[in-house]
Structure formats: C-alpha cells, structure tokens
Scaffold this motif. Structure first.
Motif, PDB file in Angstrom:
ATOM      1  N   LYS A 112       2.875  -5.877  -4.854  1.00  0.00           N
ATOM      2  CA  LYS A 112       4.073  -5.789  -4.038  1.00  0.00           C
ATOM      3  C   LYS A 112       5.309  -5.436  -4.866  1.00  0.00           C
ATOM      4  CE  LYS A 112       2.528  -8.723  -0.229  1.00  0.00           C
ATOM      5  NZ  LYS A 112       2.685  -9.986   0.522  1.00  0.00           N
ATOM      6  N   GLU A 113       5.243  -5.688  -6.164  1.00  0.00           N
ATOM      7  CA  GLU A 113       6.324  -5.240  -7.047  1.00  0.00           C
ATOM      8  C   GLU A 113       6.284  -3.730  -7.241  1.00  0.00           C
ATOM      9  OE1 GLU A 113       6.094  -7.328 -10.717  1.00  0.00           O
ATOM     10  OE2 GLU A 113       6.720  -9.247  -9.883  1.00  0.00           O
ATOM     11  N   ARG A 116       6.642  -0.890  -2.144  1.00  0.00           N
ATOM     12  CA  ARG A 116       7.592  -1.595  -1.279  1.00  0.00           C
ATOM     13  C   ARG A 116       6.925  -2.075   0.005  1.00  0.00           C
ATOM     14  NH1 ARG A 116      13.419   0.767   0.919  1.00  0.00           N
ATOM     15  NH2 ARG A 116      14.021  -1.107   2.110  1.00  0.00           N
ATOM     16  N   HIS A 117       6.190  -1.179   0.675  1.00  0.00           N
ATOM     17  CA  HIS A 117       5.515  -1.532   1.914  1.00  0.00           C
ATOM     18  C   HIS A 117       4.006  -1.488   1.689  1.00  0.00           C
ATOM     19  CE1 HIS A 117       9.360   0.043   3.968  1.00  0.00           C
ATOM     20  NE2 HIS A 117       9.371  -1.277   3.984  1.00  0.00           N
ATOM     21  N   ALA A 139       8.042   3.871   0.331  1.00  0.00           N
ATOM     22  CA  ALA A 139       9.428   3.419   0.466  1.00  0.00           C
ATOM     23  C   ALA A 139       9.973   3.635   1.873  1.00  0.00           C
ATOM     24  CB  ALA A 139      10.307   4.151  -0.547  1.00  0.00           C
TER      25      ALA A 139
END
Length: 345
Positions: A112-113, A116-117, A139
């Motif tokens: 998740k870093e 983004r989704h 993104a």
C-alpha cells in the motif's frame, strides 16, 4: 449492491461450473440454510445467477464478501491459468521465523506504500499455503476486481507462485514480498505451468525420487514392459537397466504433471558442407519446445522403453533436478543454463 459488485458476481458465475456451486456456497457460509435450500441448482446458469443476485442483495453483501467466495473457489481449484514461480534469495537471519500474521501485516503495509489504490486479501489454506489476492489500481483509478493477481507462498520456503501478473505490477509485488519475508532479493525461477500443484510438487520434491543406489528388483517387477513373459532372458537385463536409469533421472511412481519444457538455443551452427551458415559470426538461434499432458511421465517412458537413449541426457534430466522448464543453451556452457523467463499475459 452497486453495479460493479453485480458485474463481479455475474463474471464469477460464468467461471464456476454449476456442479461445484453448491459446495462452494456451503464453504462460503454467507447464506442461511433456508436460502441455500431455496436455490434450484438444476436451473440454467442465467437463472442461478439471478437467484444468487437476489439473495446477496437481501443479505446486503458487498464486494469484500464476494471476494471471499471467489478465493474459496480458486483455492479449491488452483490448476487454472498459467502459474509462474519467483524464487527468494539471500535470507536474513530471522527469515525462517516469519509467521502468518506478521507476513500479512507487513505485506499489506509495504504494497500500500507502493500503490495508492490497491485491494489485498490474504487467506491461509489448509495445506499451510498463504494465498494472496491483489486487485490493482493506480493513482487515478480504483482497484480492478475483474482482473486480480493471485499469489501463493509457503512460509519458510523461498518460492512464490503467481498468476495474472503484468510486467508493470511485477516489481511492486516482488518488493513487497521481499520486505515481508526477510529476504534480500527475488528472481524468476524459470518454471511455469498450468497446474499449480505440479510445479509446487516439482520444486518441493513431493514425488518419489530414485537415488543413485543399487536398483531394487521390485520396481522392475512392477513394470508391465519388463514383466512381459515374451521378453527373452537376454533382453531382460538391458530393459531393467533402462528402467533404472529412467527412474533415476525423472523419479519413480506418480510424477508432477508438468505440461511443457522450453529450450532456447544460441549455439554455433555445425554443418561443414553448409559454409554459409557455419561461417556466420552470429549464433544459430531457435527454440525447441516439448509438450505433453505429463511431460516427465512421457520422457521417463521414452527412456525406459528404449525410444530414447540412456543414460538420459542432462538436457532432459535437469528438468526435475533443477526444478525448471525454461533453459538457454549456449556454446560456452557444458549444459543447459537458465535465463530469466519473463511471464507473458
């Protein structure tokens, strides 16, 4: 239930065979006994889909619940699609102490870093395999649940099995796996196949291997070719020797059902009369591919029956020995050497 969730369920219902639906729904456990009993599983797939959509809306089920249903089906039926193997390298001192909860938390955190989704679901299978489902976004777009990546990792082993992974997603998944398993690097293992269980068994040596010791006679007696009464006495010893060498190269008993092996040749063309080819500075390039419903069984039979010569050439015996089915052959090496095999979608 929104439109994307309905579409997901409709796509899932098209994939799952009707005869497997009842058992899968029972394992899912999201329907009441009365709702389960109300479904007529002899109906058409369209009617079954409509009935299940109605029940899911009544129960106010969301995408996360349907993802559970999909994972149950895939975990019970893993031999679908094309699976590729990634191999972890250089373990840190505490790599073998990583536990399931620790892996789940760190994998989700690291991925998740990087993205983004992204939607991540991790489940532990009964055979101790950690199953990972990833729906990728970016993104600007939400995760696409219709084209998820699936990964399988057995904790305390250096192997990760993946399917439906694009070249763009591969570095992201690789980095998250490396960080969460306490290894320092990852590479392609040059092994792929449509049967996850087969390539897993090949890598983890979950089949009967024959080691180079004195060959026991019972194995020869169990082979129908050798025990044929019409084989004369002078043929029996060479036949038993062929079977011994075939089993030593590929294993005894049932073998992992590998479907193919690819050899990419980059060698000097050798044919003295053909000066046009032999005087070329560039190597001769071609690809040789062996295919079968059970390649190792086919190769073993060819060697034991005398169709192929014995001892078995290292070009073939290295498939189970190295746990690979993609090789590059060059003039500089004494045998087949591996090269990174990029998954293709």
């Amino acid at each position: 239930m929104d439109d994307s969730t309905k579409l997901f369920l409709q796509r899932f219902m098209r994939r799952i065979p009707s005869y497997m639906l009842r058992t899968t729904l029972e394992k899912w456990g999201r329907l009441t006994a009365a709702q389960q009993k109300s479904i007529d599983f002899t109906q058409s797939k369209w009617a079954l889909t409509e009935a299940l959509l109605t029940i899911c809306e009544e129960n106010k089920l969301a995408m996360k619940h349907l993802i559970e249903l999909e994972m149950i089906y895939i975990m019970d039926n893993p031999n679908q699609g094309m699976w590729y193997v990634l191999q972890l390298l250089d373990p840190e001192d505490d790599a073998h102490s990583v536990e399931l909860m620790q892996f789940k938390e760190q994998f989700k955190s690291h991925l998740k870093e990087l993205v983004r989704h992204v939607s991540i679901k991790i489940k532990n299978h009964t055979d101790q395999a950690v199953w990972i489902r990833i729906a990728w976004g970016d993104a600007f777009s939400r995760p696409n649940h219709l084209k998820p990546t699936f990964g399988v990792h057995y904790l305390q082993t250096p192997y990760v099995f993946v399917t439906n992974l694009t070249s763009k997603q591969k570095p992201l998944l690789s980095q998250a796996v490396v960080l969460s398993t306490r290894y320092q690097a990852i590479k392609d293992a040059n092994l792929s196949g449509r049967k996850l269980t087969a390539i897993r068994d090949l890598l983890m040596r979950k089949y009967q291997q024959v080691f180079p010791t004195k060959y026991p006679s019972p194995l020869a007696e169990n082979n129908q070719t050798i025990s044929n009464p019409h084989i004369v006495k002078e043929q029996a010893e060479p036949a038993a020797n062929r079977l011994h060498m075939a089993c030593k190269a590929f294993g005894g008993g049932a073998l992992p059902q590998l479907q193919s092996a690819v050899y990419k040749l980059k060698t000097k063309f050798r044919d003295d009369p053909n000066k046009t080819m032999t005087e070329r500075e560039e190597p001769f390039r071609c690809v040789v591919k062996f295919e079968s419903t059970n390649l190792l069984e086919s190769l073993r039979h060819c060697a034991s029956s005398g169709i192929a010569s014995t001892p078995v050439t290292p070009l073939l015996s290295c498939i189970p020995l190295k746990g690979r089915n993609y090789f590059v052959i060059t003039d500089n090496d004494s045998g087949p050497s591996s090269q990174t095999h990029q998954p293709q979608n």
